[in-house]
Design a protein around this motif. Sequence first.
Motif, mmCIF file in Angstrom:
data_model
loop_
_atom_site.group_PDB
_atom_site.id
_atom_site.type_symbol
_atom_site.label_atom_id
_atom_site.label_comp_id
_atom_site.label_asym_id
_atom_site.label_seq_id
_atom_site.Cartn_x
_atom_site.Cartn_y
_atom_site.Cartn_z
ATOM 1 N N ALA A 40 0.844 -1.190 0.000
ATOM 2 C CA ALA A 40 0.000 0.000 0.000
ATOM 3 C C ALA A 40 0.879 1.239 0.000
ATOM 4 C CB ALA A 40 -0.912 0.025 1.226
ATOM 5 N N ASP A 41 0.458 2.263 -0.747
ATOM 6 C CA ASP A 41 1.111 3.568 -0.752
ATOM 7 C C ASP A 41 0.173 4.588 -0.140
ATOM 8 O OD1 ASP A 41 3.315 2.499 -2.003
ATOM 9 O OD2 ASP A 41 2.845 3.302 -3.993
ATOM 10 N N LEU A 42 0.681 5.342 0.834
ATOM 11 C CA LEU A 42 -0.085 6.384 1.496
ATOM 12 C C LEU A 42 0.439 7.749 1.081
ATOM 13 C CD1 LEU A 42 -0.201 4.974 5.152
ATOM 14 C CD2 LEU A 42 -1.763 4.501 3.250
ATOM 15 N N ALA A 43 -0.451 8.745 1.090
ATOM 16 C CA ALA A 43 -0.103 10.111 0.722
ATOM 17 C C ALA A 43 -0.505 11.045 1.861
ATOM 18 C CB ALA A 43 -0.785 10.507 -0.584
ATOM 19 N N PRO A 44 0.330 11.182 2.894
ATOM 20 C CA PRO A 44 -0.039 12.045 4.032
ATOM 21 C C PRO A 44 -0.354 13.474 3.610
ATOM 22 C CG PRO A 44 1.869 10.694 4.578
ATOM 23 C CD PRO A 44 1.619 10.500 3.123
ATOM 24 N N TRP A 95 -1.892 15.574 6.446
ATOM 25 C CA TRP A 95 -1.765 14.855 7.703
ATOM 26 C C TRP A 95 -0.281 14.776 8.071
ATOM 27 C CZ3 TRP A 95 -5.801 11.399 9.957
ATOM 28 C CH2 TRP A 95 -7.057 11.598 9.366
ATOM 29 N N GLN A 96 -0.011 14.614 9.352
ATOM 30 C CA GLN A 96 1.358 14.461 9.812
ATOM 31 C C GLN A 96 1.648 12.979 10.078
ATOM 32 O OE1 GLN A 96 -0.723 17.119 11.135
ATOM 33 N NE2 GLN A 96 0.253 18.091 9.361
ATOM 34 N N VAL A 97 2.889 12.583 9.855
ATOM 35 C CA VAL A 97 3.308 11.207 10.102
ATOM 36 C C VAL A 97 3.822 11.119 11.533
ATOM 37 C CG1 VAL A 97 4.804 9.314 9.399
ATOM 38 C CG2 VAL A 97 3.909 10.910 7.683
ATOM 39 N N GLU A 98 3.059 10.469 12.392
ATOM 40 C CA GLU A 98 3.454 10.326 13.792
ATOM 41 C C GLU A 98 4.407 9.160 13.972
ATOM 42 O OE1 GLU A 98 1.026 8.817 17.544
ATOM 43 O OE2 GLU A 98 0.575 10.929 17.109
ATOM 44 N N ALA A 99 4.191 8.097 13.208
ATOM 45 C CA ALA A 99 5.051 6.914 13.296
ATOM 46 C C ALA A 99 5.000 6.196 11.955
ATOM 47 C CB ALA A 99 4.591 5.989 14.418
ATOM 48 N N ARG A 113 3.489 -0.451 8.865
ATOM 49 C CA ARG A 113 2.506 0.311 9.641
ATOM 50 C C ARG A 113 2.849 1.789 9.622
ATOM 51 N NH1 ARG A 113 2.168 1.563 15.461
ATOM 52 N NH2 ARG A 113 -0.020 1.967 16.005
ATOM 53 N N ALA A 114 1.803 2.618 9.643
ATOM 54 C CA ALA A 114 1.989 4.060 9.756
ATOM 55 C C ALA A 114 0.859 4.635 10.590
ATOM 56 C CB ALA A 114 2.027 4.719 8.387
ATOM 57 N N VAL A 115 1.181 5.661 11.369
ATOM 58 C CA VAL A 115 0.192 6.399 12.137
ATOM 59 C C VAL A 115 0.212 7.838 11.648
ATOM 60 C CG1 VAL A 115 -0.558 7.178 14.411
ATOM 61 C CG2 VAL A 115 0.453 4.901 14.143
ATOM 62 N N VAL A 162 -2.769 2.784 10.094
ATOM 63 C CA VAL A 162 -2.822 1.923 8.910
ATOM 64 C C VAL A 162 -1.806 0.807 9.091
ATOM 65 C CG1 VAL A 162 -2.629 1.800 6.404
ATOM 66 C CG2 VAL A 162 -3.395 3.927 7.491
ATOM 67 N N ALA A 163 -2.241 -0.438 8.978
ATOM 68 C CA ALA A 163 -1.327 -1.563 9.180
ATOM 69 C C ALA A 163 -1.573 -2.633 8.124
ATOM 70 C CB ALA A 163 -1.507 -2.155 10.573
ATOM 71 N N LEU A 164 -0.492 -3.225 7.650
ATOM 72 C CA LEU A 164 -0.557 -4.378 6.760
ATOM 73 C C LEU A 164 0.021 -5.583 7.486
ATOM 74 C CD1 LEU A 164 0.628 -3.072 3.257
ATOM 75 C CD2 LEU A 164 -1.697 -3.638 3.964
ATOM 76 N N GLY A 165 -0.590 -6.727 7.257
ATOM 77 C CA GLY A 165 -0.087 -7.967 7.813
ATOM 78 C C GLY A 165 -0.378 -9.102 6.860
ATOM 79 N N PRO A 166 0.062 -10.292 7.163
ATOM 80 C CA PRO A 166 -0.218 -11.430 6.290
ATOM 81 C C PRO A 166 -1.704 -11.631 6.033
ATOM 82 C CG PRO A 166 1.415 -12.009 7.947
ATOM 83 C CD PRO A 166 0.891 -10.656 8.314
ATOM 84 N N ASN A 167 -2.536 -11.200 6.993
ATOM 85 C CA ASN A 167 -3.979 -11.386 6.845
ATOM 86 C C ASN A 167 -4.675 -10.232 6.142
ATOM 87 O OD1 ASN A 167 -3.916 -13.879 8.154
ATOM 88 N ND2 ASN A 167 -4.045 -12.902 10.173
ATOM 89 N N GLY A 168 -3.961 -9.111 5.859
ATOM 90 C CA GLY A 168 -4.610 -8.043 5.117
ATOM 91 C C GLY A 168 -4.328 -6.653 5.631
#
Length: 279
Positions: free
Chosen positions: A11-15, A87-91, A96-98, A116-122
């Motif tokens: 996934a690509d995010l655009a803060p 948006w600001q990138v907190e982590a 994963r990104a917050v 926002v989190a990605l894992g083996p399950n989605g």
Amino acid sequence: MLRLHAGDWMADLAPEDGGGMTLLRFAGRDILVPAPAGSRLGGPFGAFWMIPWANRLDAGRLGDHRLPVNRASDNTAIHGLSRDRAWQVEAAAPDRAVLTQAVDATPYVYAARLDVALGPNGLSLALAVTNTGSAPMPVGFGWHPWFVRTVGTRLAFRATHRCTHDARGLPIAIEPTEGLDGGDDAFLGLDTHFAGWDGTARLAWPGLAVTMAATGALATNLQIYAPPDKAVLCVEPSSHMTDVANRADLAPFGPMRVLAPGETLTGTITLTAESSHLP
């Protein structure tokens, strides 16, 4: 841009672009229509958040307040305020990104937090919006993904009610339904709001199926948009009925939540995938 990856997911995010998502892939296949390079979110690609209201407000009316009309063609304030602000990138980590955002725009003063989190399950999306102002305020939100629509795309979900709409996409009446289950014959041409959603929807393409599961405030209402002239399918979890602030008779089917100062509204969305073909 922030790129997240885990297992078969990317996934690509655009803060800076409203905290939206410009790409989502599973096993090399696009789940969302990828955003063209250099394009702002809001067109028929990617996904963005609708905060602090989802979909349209007639003439921007919200009680005694008037929000900026940003779709002059139908005289509506559409999709909220957060998508037009960075948006600001907190982590941030590989999977994963917050993201956080603070908005001060009368009558809305709020803080949003997106995990926002990605894992083996989605994919997991967890949103929290807090009233940081000094007065109560009506709050709602929704997620607006532009899923790929290819030949053989199918959609299934359950709901209890379905709206009829005027030419501007504003609800005018509501009737019982069981939801949708089918292909183009079931959803093509819709720009339709469903209430009493059970929080689960299943999209399927030849060789791949994705299940959407929502919880909290996002598990009650669903907007479906499938324009015949674009190869997209929008399945939009929302916390309230479109324009409900101006339609008291429809409030039982999805009201906005009035948050007291310091109060928080939360909701989550998860997407899981199976590499299988649904007939």
